[in-house]
Scaffold this motif. Structure first.
Motif, short mmCIF file in Angstrom:
data_model
loop_
_atom_site.label_atom_id
_atom_site.label_comp_id
_atom_site.label_asym_id
_atom_site.label_seq_id
_atom_site.Cartn_x
_atom_site.Cartn_y
_atom_site.Cartn_z
N LEU A 108 2.54 -11.49 7.13
CA LEU A 108 3.73 -12.26 6.73
C LEU A 108 3.72 -13.67 7.32
N THR B 155 0.81 -1.23 0.00
CA THR B 155 0.00 0.00 0.00
C THR B 155 0.85 1.28 0.00
N ASP C 225 10.77 -7.99 -1.04
CA ASP C 225 10.95 -6.55 -1.22
C ASP C 225 12.20 -6.05 -0.50
P1 UTP Z 1 5.33 -5.62 4.16
O1 UTP Z 1 4.52 -5.31 5.34
O2 UTP Z 1 6.59 -4.85 3.95
O3 UTP Z 1 4.52 -5.51 2.79
O4 UTP Z 1 5.60 -7.18 4.12
P2 UTP Z 1 3.13 -4.99 2.39
O5 UTP Z 1 2.10 -5.31 3.41
O6 UTP Z 1 2.94 -5.50 1.01
O7 UTP Z 1 3.42 -3.42 2.25
P3 UTP Z 1 2.66 -2.12 2.73
O8 UTP Z 1 3.08 -1.93 4.16
O9 UTP Z 1 1.19 -2.33 2.53
O10 UTP Z 1 3.22 -1.06 1.82
C1 UTP Z 1 6.89 -7.77 3.97
C2 UTP Z 1 6.85 -8.88 2.93
O11 UTP Z 1 5.85 -9.84 3.23
C3 UTP Z 1 4.98 -10.04 2.14
C4 UTP Z 1 5.12 -8.78 1.28
O12 UTP Z 1 4.81 -9.08 -0.08
C5 UTP Z 1 6.56 -8.38 1.51
O13 UTP Z 1 7.44 -9.07 0.64
N1 UTP Z 1 3.60 -10.25 2.64
C6 UTP Z 1 3.07 -9.39 3.55
C7 UTP Z 1 2.86 -11.32 2.16
O14 UTP Z 1 3.34 -12.10 1.32
N2 UTP Z 1 1.59 -11.49 2.63
C8 UTP Z 1 1.02 -10.65 3.53
O15 UTP Z 1 -0.15 -10.88 3.92
C9 UTP Z 1 1.78 -9.57 4.01
#
Ligand code: UTP
Length: 297
Positions: free
Chosen positions: A111, A17, A133
């Motif tokens: 995560l 996001t 990322d």
């Molecule tokens: P982040 O919290 O940095 O990613 O998760 P996000 O939620 O995509 O980003 P924002 O905060 O909304 O901008 C760290 C890693 O965990 C993965 C993300 O793709 C990233 O590589 N992740 C996070 C998942 O695979 N599934 C989830 O439900 C949440």
């Protein structure tokens, strides 16, 4: 006894996001860093660390991730007609080097939930988790350093890095005792504490090695910080059962998850490319009037 680590899980199903609207219809892990999607750096690190089997946890934009790590027959026939065989070889290399599998996280529940989607694929082996990322550049690769540590000290291995006090609220933070200059015995972990509640400034960053016991801990973990199933909370449950080590890796980490860090990572990694460096420096100097920091000149 420790076992070989040959499998890695790359969660790439988050909503991204902070980078909207760029991530509205594609995962942030597919955003380009210089000339390749961020996740390609992560896959390259995995392969050069000896990983043979990679499971990518996908969400939206699954198609673009799958296509990127597949052969592109249409593209290859166009390139072949242009005598660009070296480009075909480079594209084929992306799809080779490890077996790459995909599984969908049906809802972005955090995560921890994403890692738990790998349970059936991983089974009862120890494995690596590499955030899609977070780019780590070092020689030897950060994951290889962690695998070597795991061979000496089997358990949970978490990559850690010191962060300024005002950034502890962005990370999981560990506390514990230093065993060597780079290895910490972790006694506790807390997700995203404010500076006044943080037990240290040692932040958990995007590389982990887990024994299979993590799956049981994940199944018992309920939604925590931000309403998501947090990996940190599951690791916490393993205290007393499995040794947990924090490892201050050698090398540099580039987080691409925010607008500013995405832009600075692109500039820094472009400056590391000999074919781009000089022209980019001329452009940057011109743009800001010759006042580049000495570290860049
Ligand atoms: P982040 O919290 O940095 O990613 O998760 P996000 O939620 O995509 O980003 P924002 O905060 O909304 O901008 C760290 C890693 O965990 C993965 C993300 O793709 C990233 O590589 N992740 C996070 C998942 O695979 N599934 C989830 O439900 C949440």
């Amino acid at each position: 006894m420790s076992q070989k680590i040959s499998r890695a899980v790359i969660p790439a199903a988050g909503l991204g996001t902070r980078l909207l609207p760029a991530t509205k219809s594609q995962p942030k892990e597919m955003l380009p860093i210089v000339d390749r999607p961020a996740i390609q750096y992560v896959v390259e690190e995995a392969i050069s660390s000896g990983i043979e089997d990679i499971l990518i946890i996908t969400g939206r934009g699954k198609r673009s991730l799958e296509d990127h790590f597949d052969y592109s027959i249409e593209l290859e026939s166009v390139l072949a007609a242009k005598d660009a065989d070296h480009v075909i070889d480079a594209l084929r290399k992306i799809a080779e080097g490890a077996d790459i599998f995909f599984i969908r996280q049906k809802e972005p529940k955090g995560l921890g939930h994403a890692v738990n989607c790998a349970h059936k694929h991983i089974g009862k082996e120890p494995f690596a988790v590499m955030l899609g990322d977070d780019i780590f550049l070092s020689e030897p690769p950060a994951l290889q350093q962690m695998i070597e540590l795991y061979q000496r000290r089997p358990g949970v291995i978490i990559a850690i890095q010191e962060v300024p006090a005002d950034q502890t609220r962005l990370y999981g933070i560990v506390s514990g005792e230093a065993l060597t200059q780079d290895v910490f015995q972790v006694s506790d972990l807390i997700e995203k504490p404010d500076a006044d509640k943080a037990p240290s400034n040692l932040a958990i960053v995007g590389r982990y090695i887990f024994p299979p016991e993590i799956f049981q801990a994940l199944q018992q973990t309920t939604a925590g910080s931000g309403g998501e199933i947090q990996l940190t909370d599951a690791i916490r449950k393993l205290r007393g059962e499995v040794p947990i080590y924090g490892y201050r890796f050698l090398g540099k980490r580039y987080d691409i998850g925010s607008r500013l860090s995405y832009l600075t990572t692109n500039i820094e990694l472009a400056l590391q490319r000999p074919e781009l460096r000089d022209d980019l420096l001329v452009f940057l100097k011109d743009l800001i009037g010759e006042k580049l920091p000495t570290s860049l000149t």
